[in-house]
Motif scaffolding. Structure first.
Motif, short mmCIF file in Angstrom:
data_model
loop_
_atom_site.label_atom_id
_atom_site.label_comp_id
_atom_site.label_asym_id
_atom_site.label_seq_id
_atom_site.Cartn_x
_atom_site.Cartn_y
_atom_site.Cartn_z
N UNK A 23 0.27 -1.28 -0.15
CA UNK A 23 0.63 -0.35 0.05
C UNK A 23 1.00 1.23 0.00
N UNK A 24 1.81 1.06 0.61
CA UNK A 24 2.89 2.57 0.55
C UNK A 24 3.17 3.22 -0.62
N UNK A 25 3.42 1.95 -1.32
CA UNK A 25 4.40 2.28 -2.86
C UNK A 25 3.05 2.33 -3.58
N UNK A 26 1.92 1.52 -3.39
CA UNK A 26 0.46 1.68 -4.11
C UNK A 26 0.18 3.27 -4.22
N UNK A 27 0.85 4.17 -3.43
CA UNK A 27 0.29 5.52 -3.16
C UNK A 27 0.86 6.02 -4.32
N UNK A 28 1.82 6.24 -4.70
CA UNK A 28 2.53 6.63 -5.95
C UNK A 28 2.07 5.79 -7.32
N UNK A 228 -6.57 0.28 -0.78
CA UNK A 228 -5.57 0.85 -0.67
C UNK A 228 -4.87 2.14 -0.35
N UNK A 229 -4.47 2.67 -1.75
CA UNK A 229 -3.84 3.68 -2.00
C UNK A 229 -5.55 4.40 -2.72
N UNK A 246 -4.30 5.05 3.78
CA UNK A 246 -3.47 3.03 2.48
C UNK A 246 -3.59 2.62 3.59
N UNK A 247 -2.43 2.62 4.69
CA UNK A 247 -2.21 1.64 5.94
C UNK A 247 -3.11 1.55 6.65
#
Length: 306
Positions: A23-28, A228-229, A246-247
């Motif tokens: 999800x962290x990477x998915x935001x970008x 999530x993102x 997202x987290x």
């Protein structure tokens, strides 16, 4: 409680760590309209697994994951070359790359006669969460027992190290990632090297996906890179808040999805359980649907603020 520690603690932890890092990477990826890169990487696992078997002659999970990793990195390079040399949009480059390489994997199976060998590729699709039993986890006291900790499934350490790598990557390149996500031309003008950062981002996506394939499966990976993102994007117009949302949504999907897969059917009188990976992905999709229906920013086209 001892049964929970032995049977469920490790799978739930692995699922949570995997969902959070994706999800962290998915935001970008969502902001850059590159969400399908996770799907592309999951498709190219097949030729890597086949090539690994043909080279090593073994069906060991570590060898298959290395093969899948090499195939994923080759695909990343191929996508970037198609985008830059062919001047085509990212989604088209991804579609061409992962279908071509997946087809190559099918041909390799037939050409070398490996189709008759049972390649356990379903773990790369559905994951292996339910079988990650911590046999030495006889209770909460095992968390402080060095001998018991040594018997933890190796997948936990693998996804944990990758999650740490993801966090370090985002901290180090946060400024370049944010600027490149909203204005690539401005990023170029201030020498933020958006092309290099783009490539590093995709490589990190590949590493994260590969680390999760054996334990969590590509179903979770694909869903967590996007849902999530995308849900968080519909809940806020501020990038920092989007990452935080997202987290939270990824963690809810992982923990609640695992519980529903194991115990949900029993609540309705059914003597069965469901795939944890499938339930986690389904729940994340339902959360996205709710965000699409009720999210405060579902009808706004403005870019998120950093």
């Amino acid at each position: 409680m001892s049964d929970f520690v032995m049977l469920s603690l490790v799978p739930m932890t692995i699922a949570a760590i995997t969902c959070l890092s994706c999800a962290l990477l998915g935001n970008f990826l969502v902001l850059r309209r590159q969400s399908l890169i996770g799907d592309a990487i999951s498709h190219v696992a097949l030729p890597g697994i086949v090539a690994s078997f043909l080279i090593t002659g073994t069906l060991a999970a570590s060898a298959m994951m290395i093969g899948a990793g090499v195939a994923a990195l080759i695909t990343v390079v191929m996508i970037e070359l198609i985008k830059r040399l062919g001047q085509v949009e990212a989604s088209a480059a991804m579609g061409v790359a992962f279908t071509a390489i997946f087809a190559l994997g099918v041909l390799m199976l037939e050409w070398h006669g490996a189709s008759g060998v049972h390649l356990d590729v379903e773990h790369a699709l559905y994951g292996n969460l339910e079988s990650l039993i911590w046999f030495e986890g006889l209770g909460w006291h095992s968390l402080f027992d060095r001998q018991a900790l040594a018997d933890l499934p190796p997948q936990l350490a693998r996804v944990s190290w990758v999650a740490l790598l993801v966090v370090v990557f985002l901290v180090v390149f946060r400024r370049a990632l944010v600027i490149g996500s909203f204005d690539a031309e401005f990023a170029t003008s201030i020498k933020a090297r958006p092309a290099v950062v783009d490539l590093l981002l995709v490589v990190m996506v590949a590493i994260t996906a590969i680390a999760a394939f054996e334990a969590a499966g590509s179903i979770i990976v694909i869903a967590m890179f996007i849902c999530p993102a995308a849900s968080a994007r519909l809940l806020t117009n501020h990038l920092g808040q989007q990452i935080a949302w997202s987290q939270v949504l990824a963690l809810i999907s992982a923990l609640l999805g695992y519980v529903l897969a194991g115990y949900g059917p029993g609540w309705f009188g059914l003597d069965m359980s469901l795939s944890a990976a499938g339930m986690i992905a389904t729940l994340s999709g339902l959360i996205l649907l709710l965000a699409c229906l009720f999210g405060p920013y579902r009808q706004r086209d403005g870019a998120a603020r950093a």
